[in-house]
Design an enzyme around this catalytic site. Sequence first.
Site, mmCIF file in Angstrom:
data_model
loop_
_atom_site.group_PDB
_atom_site.id
_atom_site.type_symbol
_atom_site.label_atom_id
_atom_site.label_comp_id
_atom_site.label_asym_id
_atom_site.label_seq_id
_atom_site.Cartn_x
_atom_site.Cartn_y
_atom_site.Cartn_z
ATOM 1 C CG ASP A 191 -2.170 0.838 0.994
ATOM 2 O OD1 ASP A 191 -2.385 1.293 0.063
ATOM 3 O OD2 ASP A 191 -2.683 1.045 2.081
ATOM 4 N NE ARG A 233 -4.679 6.945 -6.646
ATOM 5 C CZ ARG A 233 -3.799 6.394 -5.378
ATOM 6 N NH1 ARG A 233 -4.338 7.315 -3.853
ATOM 7 N NH2 ARG A 233 -4.388 5.295 -4.824
ATOM 8 C CG HIS A 270 -0.368 2.235 -9.367
ATOM 9 N ND1 HIS A 270 -0.612 1.850 -8.058
ATOM 10 C CD2 HIS A 270 -1.240 3.278 -9.084
ATOM 11 C CE1 HIS A 270 -1.600 2.591 -7.694
ATOM 12 N NE2 HIS A 270 -2.260 2.909 -8.250
ATOM 13 C CG LEU A 317 9.120 -17.073 -3.261
ATOM 14 C CD1 LEU A 317 8.426 -17.351 -2.272
ATOM 15 C CD2 LEU A 317 9.552 -15.915 -4.144
HETATM 16 C C1 IPE Z 1 -5.172 -2.634 -0.352
HETATM 17 O O1 IPE Z 1 -4.900 -0.986 -0.195
HETATM 18 C C2 IPE Z 1 -5.331 -3.453 -1.091
HETATM 19 C C3 IPE Z 1 -3.542 -3.719 -1.862
HETATM 20 C C4 IPE Z 1 -3.049 -3.901 -1.723
HETATM 21 C C5 IPE Z 1 -4.260 -3.700 -3.764
HETATM 22 P P1 IPE Z 1 -6.307 -0.282 0.002
HETATM 23 O O2 IPE Z 1 -5.511 0.895 -0.123
HETATM 24 O O3 IPE Z 1 -7.270 -0.312 -1.350
HETATM 25 O O4 IPE Z 1 -6.756 -0.270 0.549
HETATM 26 P P2 IPE Z 1 -7.283 0.214 1.429
HETATM 27 O O5 IPE Z 1 -8.836 1.778 0.983
HETATM 28 O O6 IPE Z 1 -6.949 1.716 2.222
HETATM 29 O O7 IPE Z 1 -8.344 -0.158 2.645
HETATM 30 C C1 IPE Z 2 -1.337 0.176 -3.772
HETATM 31 O O1 IPE Z 2 -1.148 1.433 -3.409
HETATM 32 C C2 IPE Z 2 -1.748 -0.171 -4.646
HETATM 33 C C3 IPE Z 2 -3.749 -0.558 -4.752
HETATM 34 C C4 IPE Z 2 -4.181 -0.812 -4.849
HETATM 35 C C5 IPE Z 2 -3.655 -1.341 -6.624
HETATM 36 P P1 IPE Z 2 -2.755 2.803 -3.412
HETATM 37 O O2 IPE Z 2 -2.814 2.972 -4.483
HETATM 38 O O3 IPE Z 2 -3.382 2.792 -2.660
HETATM 39 O O4 IPE Z 2 -1.742 4.197 -2.586
HETATM 40 P P2 IPE Z 2 -2.123 5.076 -1.392
HETATM 41 O O5 IPE Z 2 -2.679 3.622 -0.396
HETATM 42 O O6 IPE Z 2 -3.294 5.739 -1.891
HETATM 43 O O7 IPE Z 2 -1.563 6.518 -1.125
HETATM 44 MG MG MG Z 3 -4.188 2.612 -0.115
#
Ligand code: IPE
Ligand code: IPE
Ligand code: MG
Length: 249
Positions: free
Chosen positions: A21, A34, A38, A132
């Site tokens: 995350d 954003r 990724h 792995l």
């Molecule tokens: C959880 O992250 C899902 C992944 C890392 C793929 P999110 O960013 O979607 O989760 P919330 O919305 O903070 O709970």
């Molecule tokens: C995790 O990073 C990746 C996915 C959920 C796909 P986020 O996209 O949730 O990044 P934040 O949490 O908004 O910073």
């Molecule tokens: Mg997130």
Amino acid sequence: MNVKEKILKNKLPLHIAIIMDGNGRWAKKKGNRRIFGHKSGVKAVKETVEAAGEIGIKYLTLYAFSTENWNRPKVEVDALMSLFISAVKNETENLIKNNVRMKAIGNLETLPNSVLENLNEIIDKTKDNTGLTLILALSYSSRQEITNAVTKITKKITSGEISIENINEEIISDHLYTNEFPDPELLIRTSGEFRISNFLLWQISYSELYFTDTLWPDFSKEDFFNAVYNFQQRERRFGKTSEQLPDKK
Ligand code: IPE
Ligand code: IPE
Ligand code: MG
């Protein structure tokens, strides 16, 4: 001594799961979109897979896309899907070379065909690898997984394949997407959020949880080794008293 050298080889978690995350916030902090976060997160995935291989972890599950993530703006979802395809394509050779076996869990039919085809191809190409096992959670929801399991078990009861008296924890585990993998001993979440976000609810009932403020694109091998080392410092009691544990006798 660096932290990697401090890790005890005889006390390794068999399975580590990671909620990757913080990509969006990482990019925003740099004044970027954003999706840049990724893209940069792919490097952290590579580092983590390598690190897990280096110390001999057997199973690594990465939460890459939740069912709730479908509710993000279409441009972001599309960009993520394209990124999954390119990452899988670019990494296939490397994974084969490193003896990694690729697997996926989730409601995979909801993925675009192009993603699914590439995913199935890499799963097939790496199926005989013995190092792995890398499990990608894609379009994954733990509640949906459990609901599916209930449906499957109920059908088997109706057809007489299973009797109600025989339902036990093992049967439930056997009907989850993760039926061929052990439960994770360690769950890591990056980005300073303290929540599970619908990930492996059944499977983490006794996992050790490790939270770090590091945003996913910055997650390094050292961060991974720190988490494993931290795990090894914990006393896992499983309801018993400290005195009852074998190494305390
Ligand atoms: C959880 O992250 C899902 C992944 C890392 C793929 P999110 O960013 O979607 O989760 P919330 O919305 O903070 O709970
Ligand atoms: C995790 O990073 C990746 C996915 C959920 C796909 P986020 O996209 O949730 O990044 P934040 O949490 O908004 O910073
Ligand atoms: Mg997130």
